[in-house]
Design a protein around this motif. Structure first.
Motif, PDB file in Angstrom:
ATOM      1  N   ILE A  41       0.855  -1.180   0.000  1.00 41.84           N
ATOM      2  CA  ILE A  41       0.000   0.000   0.000  1.00 41.84           C
ATOM      3  C   ILE A  41       0.892   1.231   0.000  1.00 41.84           C
ATOM      4  CG2 ILE A  41      -1.789   1.244   1.294  1.00 41.84           C
ATOM      5  CD1 ILE A  41      -2.546  -1.405   2.599  1.00 41.84           C
ATOM      6  N   PRO A  67      -8.078  -2.157   4.225  1.00 44.73           N
ATOM      7  CA  PRO A  67      -6.962  -2.721   3.457  1.00 44.73           C
ATOM      8  C   PRO A  67      -5.861  -3.356   4.298  1.00 44.73           C
ATOM      9  CG  PRO A  67      -6.862  -0.323   3.450  1.00 44.73           C
ATOM     10  CD  PRO A  67      -8.181  -0.698   4.054  1.00 44.73           C
ATOM     11  N   VAL A  70      -8.163  -7.177   5.541  1.00 43.24           N
ATOM     12  CA  VAL A  70      -9.329  -7.120   4.651  1.00 43.24           C
ATOM     13  C   VAL A  70     -10.619  -7.670   5.266  1.00 43.24           C
ATOM     14  CG1 VAL A  70     -10.255  -7.869   2.427  1.00 43.24           C
ATOM     15  CG2 VAL A  70      -7.880  -7.095   2.579  1.00 43.24           C
ATOM     16  N   ASP A 122     -15.125  -4.000  -0.917  1.00 44.89           N
ATOM     17  CA  ASP A 122     -14.620  -2.741  -1.456  1.00 44.89           C
ATOM     18  C   ASP A 122     -15.550  -1.572  -1.149  1.00 44.89           C
ATOM     19  OD1 ASP A 122     -12.409  -4.014  -2.489  1.00 44.89           O
ATOM     20  OD2 ASP A 122     -13.322  -4.334  -4.460  1.00 44.89           O
TER      21      ASP A 122
END
Length: 278
Positions: A41, A67, A70, A122
């Motif tokens: 990331i 993130p 998850v 998401d």
């Protein structure tokens, strides 16, 4: 008890094990960043993701809403659902079942669009994730209310049935329908049936599964990366099945230690502080 007091109780229940999963995920992300991994990331996003996760807030810059760990996306939604439970628990049977039906219909809509029920992770899937959480939470309340008296029968037939559902090969064309039938009907019915088992084996076995389920879920994603990373360094040619068995054993052992030496003592300490206030 006020809604805010209830929120504090649930946050205390969630946070310790959630925090362990977050720390493991953050260390993993930092290691990927330090080694220049393409999976890392970016530094700026890492800081925002960590700050958001520390306060149970979704990451809003795109991609997974959690993130650094998850699967924690569902824990964020579930905490919000626990707050709403203060209102839901006042609903009668009709109100609860109406919420159950409407949330399932909405979640089914998004599942058919996506092609499966594996949605909600998401940020752009947030409506689907919210509906998925509302349905699951409401279904849990409904199963609890309908559990009734137990019967002296073995739980193994139901466990094998659920295992067969999870292992069944399903093509992409039928994936959404299969997922929804399992999530909406077969899994809740199986849990309802399992809740009625009352033989000598079931209470201890089911109690252990329930005890370890939360820590296993909260830490399994970073543990997968860590175990795979070590396995690839130590024995790159190791069979995937062997790595999977080792991972499962490490995950169970770690979850047990978390439950015994961190989560349970903290729960008992907080419970002792809350009880006199009541």
């Amino acid at each position: 008890m006020t809604t805010f007091s209830f929120f504090k109780l649930r946050a205390r229940r969630f946070y310790p094990v959630y925090f362990v999963g977050l720390v493991l995920g953050a260390l993993l992300a930092a290691a990927l960043l330090a080694t220049g991994s393409p999976s890392a990331i970016p530094t700026g996003e890492f800081s925002i993701a960590l700050a958001s996760a520390l306060v149970f807030f979704p990451f809003i810059l795109g991609g997974p809403i959690a993130p650094l760990n998850v699967p924690a996306w569902s824990l964020i939604y579930e905490l919000a659902a626990n707050v709403l439970y203060a209102w839901w628990m006042r609903l009668g049977g009709r109100g609860l079942y109406l919420i159950l039906a409407l949330s399932f219909l909405g979640f089914s809509f998004f599942s058919f669009i996506d092609g499966s029920a594996n949605i909600g992770v998401d940020f752009h899937q947030m409506p689907a994730g919210i509906l998925r959480t509302i349905f699951s939470f409401s279904a849990g309340i409904a199963v609890h209310r309908l559990r009734g008296e137990g019967y002296n029968h073995s739980p193994w037939v139901y466990l094998l049935f659920v295992a067969a559902l999870l292992l069944a090969p399903v093509g992409a064309d039928w994936r959404a329908i299969y997922d929804l039938v399992c999530i909406g009907f077969l899994f809740p019915l199986s849990i309802w049936a399992l809740s009625k088992c009352s033989n000598e084996i079931a209470p201890n076995f089911m109690g252990l599964l329930g005890t370890l389920s939360f820590p296993m879920y909260a830490i399994h994603w970073p543990m997968i990366w860590l175990v795979n990373g070590f396995a690839n360094r130590i024995s790159p040619d190791a069979p995937p099945v062997f790595i999977g068995v080792v991972f499962l054993l490490i995950l169970i052992a770690t979850s047990y230690l978390l439950e015994q030496y961190m989560d349970r003592p903290l729960r008992e300490r907080w419970r002792s502080k809350v009880a006199p206030a009541r």
